[in-house]
Write a protein that holds these residues in place. Structure first.
Motif, PDB file in Angstrom:
ATOM      1  N   VAL A   1      89.115 -58.967  84.909  1.00 23.11           N
ATOM      2  CA  VAL A   1      88.673 -58.867  86.307  1.00 23.11           C
ATOM      3  C   VAL A   1      87.151 -58.840  86.345  1.00 23.11           C
ATOM      4  CG1 VAL A   1      88.741 -57.525  88.441  1.00 23.11           C
ATOM      5  CG2 VAL A   1      90.738 -57.537  86.922  1.00 23.11           C
ATOM      6  N   LEU A   2      86.588 -59.648  87.216  1.00 25.52           N
ATOM      7  CA  LEU A   2      85.154 -59.619  87.502  1.00 25.52           C
ATOM      8  C   LEU A   2      84.967 -59.043  88.895  1.00 25.52           C
ATOM      9  CD1 LEU A   2      82.165 -60.496  86.984  1.00 25.52           C
ATOM     10  CD2 LEU A   2      82.793 -62.718  87.963  1.00 25.52           C
ATOM     11  N   HIS A   3      84.050 -58.105  89.025  1.00 27.43           N
ATOM     12  CA  HIS A   3      83.753 -57.537  90.338  1.00 27.43           C
ATOM     13  C   HIS A   3      82.317 -57.892  90.707  1.00 27.43           C
ATOM     14  CE1 HIS A   3      83.091 -54.772  93.648  1.00 27.43           C
ATOM     15  NE2 HIS A   3      84.399 -54.581  93.693  1.00 27.43           N
ATOM     16  N   LEU A   4      82.164 -58.466  91.896  1.00 23.83           N
ATOM     17  CA  LEU A   4      80.843 -58.805  92.407  1.00 23.83           C
ATOM     18  C   LEU A   4      80.593 -57.999  93.670  1.00 23.83           C
ATOM     19  CD1 LEU A   4      78.247 -60.502  92.482  1.00 23.83           C
ATOM     20  CD2 LEU A   4      79.556 -62.294  93.681  1.00 23.83           C
TER      21      LEU A   4
ATOM     22  N   GLY B   1      75.830 -55.921  83.671  1.00 23.04           N
ATOM     23  CA  GLY B   1      76.065 -56.105  85.094  1.00 23.04           C
ATOM     24  C   GLY B   1      74.823 -56.231  85.945  1.00 23.04           C
ATOM     25  N   ALA B   2      73.648 -56.211  85.321  1.00 21.90           N
ATOM     26  CA  ALA B   2      72.396 -56.331  86.072  1.00 21.90           C
ATOM     27  C   ALA B   2      72.129 -57.806  86.367  1.00 21.90           C
ATOM     28  CB  ALA B   2      71.240 -55.722  85.284  1.00 21.90           C
TER      29      ALA B   2
ATOM     30  N   GLY C   1      73.965 -47.297  92.253  1.00 25.55           N
ATOM     31  CA  GLY C   1      73.539 -48.578  91.721  1.00 25.55           C
ATOM     32  C   GLY C   1      72.427 -48.418  90.694  1.00 25.55           C
ATOM     33  N   GLY C   2      71.895 -49.543  90.275  1.00 25.45           N
ATOM     34  CA  GLY C   2      70.811 -49.516  89.298  1.00 25.45           C
ATOM     35  C   GLY C   2      71.326 -49.339  87.885  1.00 25.45           C
ATOM     36  N   TRP C   3      70.434 -48.892  87.019  1.00 23.03           N
ATOM     37  CA  TRP C   3      70.763 -48.706  85.601  1.00 23.03           C
ATOM     38  C   TRP C   3      71.242 -47.271  85.400  1.00 23.03           C
ATOM     39  CZ3 TRP C   3      66.597 -49.039  81.132  1.00 23.03           C
ATOM     40  CH2 TRP C   3      67.236 -48.806  79.911  1.00 23.03           C
ATOM     41  N   VAL C   4      72.522 -47.118  85.121  1.00 24.01           N
ATOM     42  CA  VAL C   4      73.142 -45.814  84.923  1.00 24.01           C
ATOM     43  C   VAL C   4      73.689 -45.739  83.506  1.00 24.01           C
ATOM     44  CG1 VAL C   4      74.899 -44.194  85.713  1.00 24.01           C
ATOM     45  CG2 VAL C   4      73.761 -45.693  87.363  1.00 24.01           C
TER      46      VAL C   4
ATOM     47  N   MET D   1      72.244 -53.501  97.082  1.00 20.24           N
ATOM     48  CA  MET D   1      71.984 -54.070  95.767  1.00 20.24           C
ATOM     49  C   MET D   1      73.049 -55.123  95.480  1.00 20.24           C
ATOM     50  SD  MET D   1      70.949 -50.653  93.604  1.00 20.24           S
ATOM     51  CE  MET D   1      69.914 -51.578  92.457  1.00 20.24           C
ATOM     52  N   VAL D   2      72.770 -55.990  94.530  1.00 16.84           N
ATOM     53  CA  VAL D   2      73.720 -57.015  94.094  1.00 16.84           C
ATOM     54  C   VAL D   2      73.979 -56.798  92.614  1.00 16.84           C
ATOM     55  CG1 VAL D   2      74.167 -59.489  93.855  1.00 16.84           C
ATOM     56  CG2 VAL D   2      72.910 -58.638  95.849  1.00 16.84           C
ATOM     57  N   GLU D   3      75.243 -56.483  92.286  1.00 13.32           N
ATOM     58  CA  GLU D   3      75.590 -56.124  90.915  1.00 13.32           C
ATOM     59  C   GLU D   3      76.958 -56.693  90.572  1.00 13.32           C
ATOM     60  OE1 GLU D   3      73.524 -51.794  90.340  1.00 13.32           O
ATOM     61  OE2 GLU D   3      75.391 -51.855  91.500  1.00 13.32           O
ATOM     62  N   ALA D   4      77.256 -56.730  89.286  1.00 15.75           N
ATOM     63  CA  ALA D   4      78.550 -57.230  88.825  1.00 15.75           C
ATOM     64  C   ALA D   4      79.073 -56.332  87.714  1.00 15.75           C
ATOM     65  CB  ALA D   4      78.430 -58.668  88.325  1.00 15.75           C
TER      66      ALA D   4
END
Length: 402
Positions: free
Chosen positions: A227-230, A255-256, A167-170, A235-238
């Motif tokens: 497609v949207l993925h939640l 996605g943040a 997760g996070g900023w990759v 963590m909560v990301e999209a």
């Protein structure tokens, strides 16, 4: 690795009629991808059917299939199909799941998941390792050691690449975890560290984008135009994909959504505000509320799910409330992006029909049917990590062996 670049170089060049020499590399890459994706989606499938589905010439499809066969990506099946009318029987081709695998490393806050996946995105082997997240080099070193152990046990398997997801900023292009606040990681050169210890190609991406690729390739929404993925977990990301492309944005910051405000939210966030989406919906908040209510102890949301399955009314209420709030958040993203489908990976929605119903009710009757739970219950981390590498393979099948 045997039979990779050398095998590719030894293969005969496609015929001039099938693939003109003037064809640019992008066209060849796209054509190869289209053929292999057709086998993934329709196999066992006849070459003539692939030609019809893709619009490529039969000769071109035959050439690509010959290359894929020698590289171990596909194989001919034993059953032949006779075409309508006169003609020789067709021998279908399918993915060859007997040898090639990809490695997957998924780094979450409490643990790392290490796995092997076959070409259809199915988990072949998996291990979970507890870790101290503030030591990234040790975390990755232990993950590589565990990956080696899995490969040693799967003696007939040959690894193509390793996918790493977190997760996070990759930053996908740099192969770097730029920032993961919960892990305490900043500017960690993941691709460099894992590649140095494995000698394999390593691909790195964010958790939500990896999952939308997994759904796009192997999940129940395969074939959707958008497609949207939640993802709702620690963590909560999209992530959002349209026309088979996942949106990354500059330096892969798309996605943040962790700090989107939730009207009426009261949970304190590390950013100093209250009511941020991640603070309201995360597993940490769910488990804290469950402990406070005496439902369970620890930080595992699946214990709350288990308590609900055992008849604990408070656990049911906590899960349904989170599903309703997740549905409201999903509704905002649907308003913004208007995808054909939204996939939700959240513990309650994944494992309980009442939570899925509640989420859909929050979306409203006109949009309820676009929401589906994750296609990978019980294996989300492993599939996310493996999908990072498999996405690269299916986008450029021949380049993966170069």
């Amino acid at each position: 690795m045997p039979r990779t670049a050398a095998a590719l170089a030894a293969l005969p060049a496609p015929s001039a009629s099938a693939m003109p020499r003037a064809a640019d590399p992008d066209r060849r890459r796209t054509s190869a991808s289209t053929v292999l994706r057709s086998v993934l989606e329709h196999g066992p499938v006849a070459r003539s059917t692939i030609a019809r589905l893709t619009g490529l010439s039969p000769a071109s499809v035959t050439d690509y299939c010959a290359r894929f066969t020698q590289l171990g990506l596909i194989r001919e099946t034993t059953a032949s199909r006779r075409p309508k009318g006169a003609g020789r029987p067709h021998t279908p081709v399918d993915l060859d799941g007997s040898r090639l695998v990809v490695g997957g490393v998924h780094v979450a806050v409490p643990y790392t998941t290490v796995a092997l996946l076959d070409l259809r995105g199915r988990v072949v082997a998996e291990r979970r390792l507890r870790h101290r997240p503030d030591e990234p080099r040790q975390v990755l070193a232990r993950a590589v050691d565990a990956l080696r152990a899995l490969l040693a046990e799967a003696r007939d398997s040959r690894p193509l690449a390793v996918g790493v997801a977190t997760g996070g900023w990759v930053d996908r292009d740099r192969g770097t975890v730029v920032e993961h606040a919960l892990l305490g990681w900043r500017d960690v050169p993941v691709r460099e560290l894992v590649s140095a210890r494995t000698g394999l190609p390593v691909h790195v991406d964010g958790h939500a984008r990896a999952l939308v690729n997994g759904e796009r390739l192997f999940g129940r929404v395969r074939g959707s135009g958008s497609v949207l993925h939640l993802f709702v977990g620690t963590m909560v990301e999209a992530a959002f994909a349209t026309n088979d492309e996942v949106h990354h944005g500059p330096r892969s910051r798309a996605g943040a959504i962790a700090h989107l405000p939730v009207p009426g939210g009261s949970e304190s966030c590390d950013c100093g505000r209250s009511g941020c989406l991640q603070a309201e919906l995360s597993d940490l908040t769910l488990c804290r509320r469950a402990r406070r209510a005496g439902v369970t102890d620890g930080m595992d949301p699946m214990r709350v799910v288990a308590a609900a399955a055992a008849g604990d009314a408070v656990a049911v209420r906590l899960l349904v409330e989170r599903a309703r709030a997740t549905g409201r958040a999903a509704g905002l993203l649907l308003d913004l992006l208007n995808p054909e489908a939204i996939v939700v990976a959240e513990a309650g929605v994944t494992h309980r029909a009442d939570c899925l119903t509640t989420l859909r009710e929050a979306l409203g009757p006109d949009r309820a049917t676009v929401a589906v739970p994750t296609s990978f219950p019980g294996s989300v981390p492993a599939v996310a990590a493996g999908s990072v590498a498999l996405d690269v393979l299916y986008r450029d099948p021949l380049g993966a062996f170069a």
